[in-house]
Design a protein around this motif. Structure first.
Motif, short mmCIF file in Angstrom:
data_model
loop_
_atom_site.label_atom_id
_atom_site.label_comp_id
_atom_site.label_asym_id
_atom_site.label_seq_id
_atom_site.Cartn_x
_atom_site.Cartn_y
_atom_site.Cartn_z
N ILE A 22 0.84 -1.21 0.00
CA ILE A 22 0.00 0.00 0.00
C ILE A 22 0.87 1.25 0.00
O ILE A 22 0.57 2.24 -0.68
N GLY A 23 1.96 1.22 0.76
CA GLY A 23 2.86 2.37 0.78
C GLY A 23 3.48 2.64 -0.58
O GLY A 23 3.58 3.80 -1.01
N PHE A 24 3.88 1.59 -1.28
CA PHE A 24 4.46 1.78 -2.61
C PHE A 24 3.40 2.29 -3.59
O PHE A 24 3.70 3.09 -4.48
N GLU A 25 2.17 1.82 -3.44
CA GLU A 25 1.09 2.33 -4.31
C GLU A 25 0.83 3.80 -4.04
O GLU A 25 0.64 4.60 -4.97
N ASN A 26 0.81 4.18 -2.75
CA ASN A 26 0.63 5.60 -2.41
C ASN A 26 1.76 6.45 -2.97
O ASN A 26 1.53 7.56 -3.48
N LEU A 27 2.97 5.94 -2.88
CA LEU A 27 4.13 6.68 -3.38
C LEU A 27 4.05 6.87 -4.89
O LEU A 27 4.31 7.95 -5.42
N ALA A 28 3.68 5.81 -5.59
CA ALA A 28 3.63 5.88 -7.06
C ALA A 28 2.51 6.78 -7.56
O ALA A 28 2.59 7.31 -8.66
N THR A 29 1.48 6.96 -6.74
CA THR A 29 0.34 7.78 -7.18
C THR A 29 0.72 9.23 -7.39
O THR A 29 0.33 9.85 -8.39
N GLY A 30 1.51 9.81 -6.46
CA GLY A 30 1.84 11.23 -6.57
C GLY A 30 3.23 11.51 -7.08
O GLY A 30 3.44 12.53 -7.73
N ASP A 42 5.45 -7.70 -5.79
CA ASP A 42 4.26 -6.85 -5.83
C ASP A 42 4.58 -5.40 -5.46
O ASP A 42 3.95 -4.47 -5.97
N ARG A 43 5.59 -5.18 -4.61
CA ARG A 43 5.98 -3.81 -4.27
C ARG A 43 6.62 -3.12 -5.47
O ARG A 43 6.32 -1.95 -5.78
N ILE A 44 7.51 -3.83 -6.15
CA ILE A 44 8.16 -3.24 -7.33
C ILE A 44 7.14 -2.99 -8.43
O ILE A 44 7.15 -1.95 -9.11
N ILE A 45 6.24 -3.93 -8.63
CA ILE A 45 5.21 -3.78 -9.68
C ILE A 45 4.30 -2.59 -9.37
O ILE A 45 3.94 -1.82 -10.26
N ALA A 46 3.92 -2.44 -8.08
CA ALA A 46 3.08 -1.29 -7.70
C ALA A 46 3.79 0.03 -7.97
O ALA A 46 3.15 1.02 -8.33
N LEU A 47 5.11 0.05 -7.82
CA LEU A 47 5.86 1.29 -8.05
C LEU A 47 6.01 1.60 -9.54
O LEU A 47 5.93 2.75 -9.96
N THR A 48 6.21 0.57 -10.35
CA THR A 48 6.43 0.78 -11.78
C THR A 48 5.16 0.96 -12.58
O THR A 48 5.22 1.32 -13.75
N GLU A 49 4.00 0.71 -11.97
CA GLU A 49 2.75 0.89 -12.71
C GLU A 49 2.55 2.34 -13.11
O GLU A 49 2.01 2.63 -14.18
N THR A 50 2.96 3.28 -12.25
CA THR A 50 2.76 4.70 -12.51
C THR A 50 4.06 5.42 -12.82
O THR A 50 4.07 6.34 -13.64
#
Length: 783
Positions: free
Chosen positions: A424-432, A450-458
């Motif tokens: 969730i933290g990585f998703e929040n970071l990648a959002t902004g 899943d953390r790396i993927i969440a970061l690279t999505e955005t």
């Protein structure tokens, strides 16, 4: 046919009409024409029997045609058929009423035609008359407008002319007026500047005389100053050159320089020397450490122009120091790493005062989510942020950072060791933080795909990714990183899940990759190097402990387009690499400056001789290889060597080291640890030939005595690091030589030195910042 039936008997016509013979003929002929039977006679008989059976009531003209072949619309009607056979004579003879009706219809049609023609002619004439009237009105209007436009143009030209005349007259009047005023002002200004210049020259001359220590009451006919406080060198040196020299001096020494003379004191107070303040390098030399008083004194002096401030590891700071830091409004780079006083309250002062920060390092501190919230609100220009090993902030803090203004321009982020951050933290970071380009996640033991993927999505602009010490990363995350197509630097180590598949995709989709750090990845084979051959800009490649790499893999990478561009290549412990790989490296790698092939057992002296002919090499590590005197002598053919590591090369003796040192006189760093055949004679040649040595490792050289240290201390005055661990013949006498000759020594290792007493080691500790000593027995695994 109609003509032939005109004269027949009326009874016959009646018979034909009653029995419907024409309809019968019509049905039969239609069936024959459409169906086209093979036996027409049989078809006619069949049809007549059908008529006989069902009678004339069901008689239709298309009854003998199949349903799918019948036409949709009937063409021939009964009236037409009667007309053809002429069965009704009365129907063919018109009556007088019919003639009258036809004549009346014809006359009506003629009258209607004439009326419509006359109406059309009248309407055309009316339309032409209306068009002519409209055109006449338009012409009159156009003529009137043209007359008005001509009159307006003439009036406009006259007005412009009058305005031009008035403007010229006004400008002439203003020029005369301003010239008169300017003359008065210039005369007064010239008079004042002349007085000011004379005053300034008077004070400058007197200040120079004071700086040179002259007595103001005495006259100096030579103009070079009098007294003991004069400085002839700085007096004759340009100020810019003197400031450049002082820029290489740290703060501690700069304070000492200010006490030399007045001229040096003025030079050391120059603003250009105080834009960068690094207190981390002097915190151990100050007797009281870096305290609030020291920070306040220095920052008060250089507050308006300080840009870079480094307080790394300063443990004695408190709130007063951060109040002073917050007053430095022009501060752009701040390093507070490992400062125990850094918390939410102190960071609040920094965030509110230093709003234009670009670089912020708060690693190894006690900050929480509140600090990240303050950063996101106050520091709108922040680009580089280090949160490494900060354990107290959570996913919510990253959400604050991403949603505020502080994360919009963030490009570089270090979260090494922050294992408390979830997906969730990585998703929040990648959002902004969509502008992120560099992400460092070292020592992240629970880092998963899943953390790396969440970061690279955005974050589609990632160019630098470092995941050292993350064993759970697999090919899936690397594929997502490669999908950004902008990767330029990648660092991975100690990973047993990554295979050649991910690097095949990286080689295909990341052509700009120039730095790859890939150590201790057991599943990496030669296929990875073949895939990376498409990365034309690859310059740094580290494959240490990748034991499945062989000569074929090295050949594929050095013979590709990136081979001539390679600058650093590390093949440490690649046990399948041998002389063939060195042959290809020698042929293709024209820009290679660093090479490590330590503990590559298949490399012989023949391969090492090739390295001596690779003139681009500056740093070389062949520890643990089968290098003897012949190979070491061949290495001497390259005079560009500055850093050479020969550890565990048991075949090296005094002869080989003597030939090497006579040719490579500019070597600065040399590792001869555990070369047990080296004696004092070799160290004598090394000391007198390589006088620029700064780092020397002689650990495990059991044959060395105090004589070797005497040679080194007498000639190598630039020595900073020396390792004598395991040299059992070294005594206290050697340390006296070191204290006397090596004034720049910073680190001295004396482990397992039984001949050195504790008192002698303690004397060295007073002069050398870092000394490590013990007199234990040499362990069996040390050699």
């Amino acid at each position: 046919m109609a003509a032939s039936l005109k004269g027949i008997d009326p009874e016959l016509k009646k018979y034909l009409r009653i029995n419907r013979l024409p309809d019968v003929y019509e049905a039969l002929l239609t069936g024959l024409a459409v169906m086209c039977p093979d036996d027409p006679k049989a078809f006619i008989v069949k049809c007549l029997r059908h008529i006989q059976k069902y009678g004339l009531r069901c008689l239709q003209w298309d009854m003998f045609v199949e349903e799918e072949m019948r036409p949709r619309r009937r063409v021939i009607t009964e009236s037409n058929l009667d007309y053809i056979f002429n069965l009704d004579d009365y129907s063919l003879q018109p009556t007088p009423e019919m003639y009258a009706k036809a004549f009346s219809f014809y006359n009506s049609r003629l009258r209607s035609m004439c009326f419509h023609g006359w109406m059309q002619f009248h309407l055309v004439k009316k339309q032409k008359r209306m068009d002519m009237e409209r055109k006449w009105c338009e012409a009159v209007t156009h003529y009137a407008h043209r007359l008005m436009r001509l009159a307006l143009n003439e009036w406009t030209q006259w007005m412009n002319f009058r305005k031009g005349v008035q403007s010229m007259a006004y400008n002439k009047i203003q020029r005369v007026f301003f010239c008169a005023i300017a003359k008065v002002i210039f005369d007064n200004w010239h008079e004042e500047t002349t007085k000011a210049r004379r005053t300034r020259e008077y004070f400058e001359i007197n200040i120079r005389r004071l700086e040179r220590g002259e007595n103001m009451e005495e006259e100096d006919p030579t103009g070079r100053g009098l007294g003991d406080a004069r400085d002839d060198i700085s007096a004759n040196m340009p100020r810019s050159v003197a400031l450049k020299i002082f820029s290489y001096v740290d703060i501690d020494d700069l304070a000492r320089c200010a006490q030399v003379c007045r001229s040096w004191k003025i030079l050391t107070q120059s603003h250009s020397l105080w834009t960068r303040l690094d207190l981390s390098i002097v915190r151990g030399r100050l007797s009281t450490g870096v305290t609030d008083h020291v920070v306040k004194t220095l920052l008060t002096k250089c507050r308006p122009y300080i840009v870079h401030l480094n307080l790394r590891g300063c443990l004695r700071l408190s709130r007063a120091a951060f109040v002073t830091i917050s007053e430095c409004r022009n501060l752009q780079d701040l390093n507070l790493s490992e400062c125990s006083a850094v918390n939410d309250s102190s960071m609040k002062l920094v965030c509110e005062g230093c709003t234009i920060l670009l670089y912020l390092n708060i690693s190894h501190t006690n900050i929480t989510d509140a600090t990240l919230r303050l950063i996101s609100k106050s520091m709108e220009n922040l680009q580089y942020l280090s949160l490494a090993f900060c354990k107290r902030f959570t996913d919510k803090g990253l959400q604050y950072l991403a949603m505020g203004k502080g994360g919009a321009k963030l490009q570089w982020l270090d979260m090494s060791g922050c294992t408390q951050i979830s997906v969730i933290g990585f998703e929040n970071l990648a959002t902004g933080c969509t502008s992120l380009r560099s992400v460092i996640l070292n020592e992240f033991q629970n880092l998963s795909d899943d953390r790396i993927i969440a970061l690279t999505e955005t974050c589609k602009n990632l160019t630098y990714v470092s995941v050292l010490g993350s064993p759970y990363i697999s090919d899936e995350s690397l594929k997502k990183v490669a999908a950004t197509r902008k990767l330029r630097m990648l660092k991975i180590d100690s990973n047993q899940k990554i295979t050649d598949v991910s690097f095949k995709m990286i080689g295909r989709m990341c052509p700009d990759l120039y730095h790859l750090y890939l150590t201790d990845c057991q599943k990496i084979t030669d296929m990875t190097l073949k895939s990376l051959s498409s990365c034309k800009n690859l310059t740094v490649l580290n494959l240490a402990d990748c034991v499945r790499i062989s000569d074929n893999g090295v050949k594929s990478i050095v013979e590709s387009s990136c081979g001539p561009k390679l600058k650093e290549l590390n093949l440490t412990n690649c046990i399948r690499v041998g002389d063939i790989a060195l042959v290809h490296i020698h042929k293709r790698c024209m820009s290679l400056t660093y090479l490590s092939v330590c503990f590559c057992e298949h490399i012989s002296e023949a391969g090492i001789e090739l390295l001596g002919q690779t003139t681009s090499l500056v740093c070389l590590d062949i520890s643990g290889c089968r290098c003897a005197d012949q190979g070491l002598s061949a290495l001497g053919n390259n005079p560009r060597f500055r850093d050479v590591c020969l550890s565990d090369c048991n075949g090296i003796s005094d002869l080989g080291l003597q030939k090497f040192s006579q040719q490579c006189k500019d070597v600065e760093r040399l590792d001869l640890s555990f070369c047990q055949l080296v004696t004092d004679a070799a160290i004598k040649n090394l000391a007198f030939c390589c006088r620029m040595l700064t780092v020397l490792n002689l650990a495990g050289c059991k044959l060395l005595t105090d004589l070797s240290i005497q040679y080194l201390s007498g000639v190598c005055h630039y020595m900073t690091n020396l390792d004598l661990s395991g040299c059992v013949l070294i005594t206290d006498k050697a340390l006296r030589y070191l204290r006397k000759g090596c004034k720049k020594m910073k680190m001295l290792l004396l482990l397992y030195c039984k001949g050195i007493s504790k008192q002698a080691a303690q004397k060295c500790m007073r002069q050398i910042p870092f000394v490590q000593w013990n007199d234990d027995e040499v362990p069996a695994d040390f050699c």
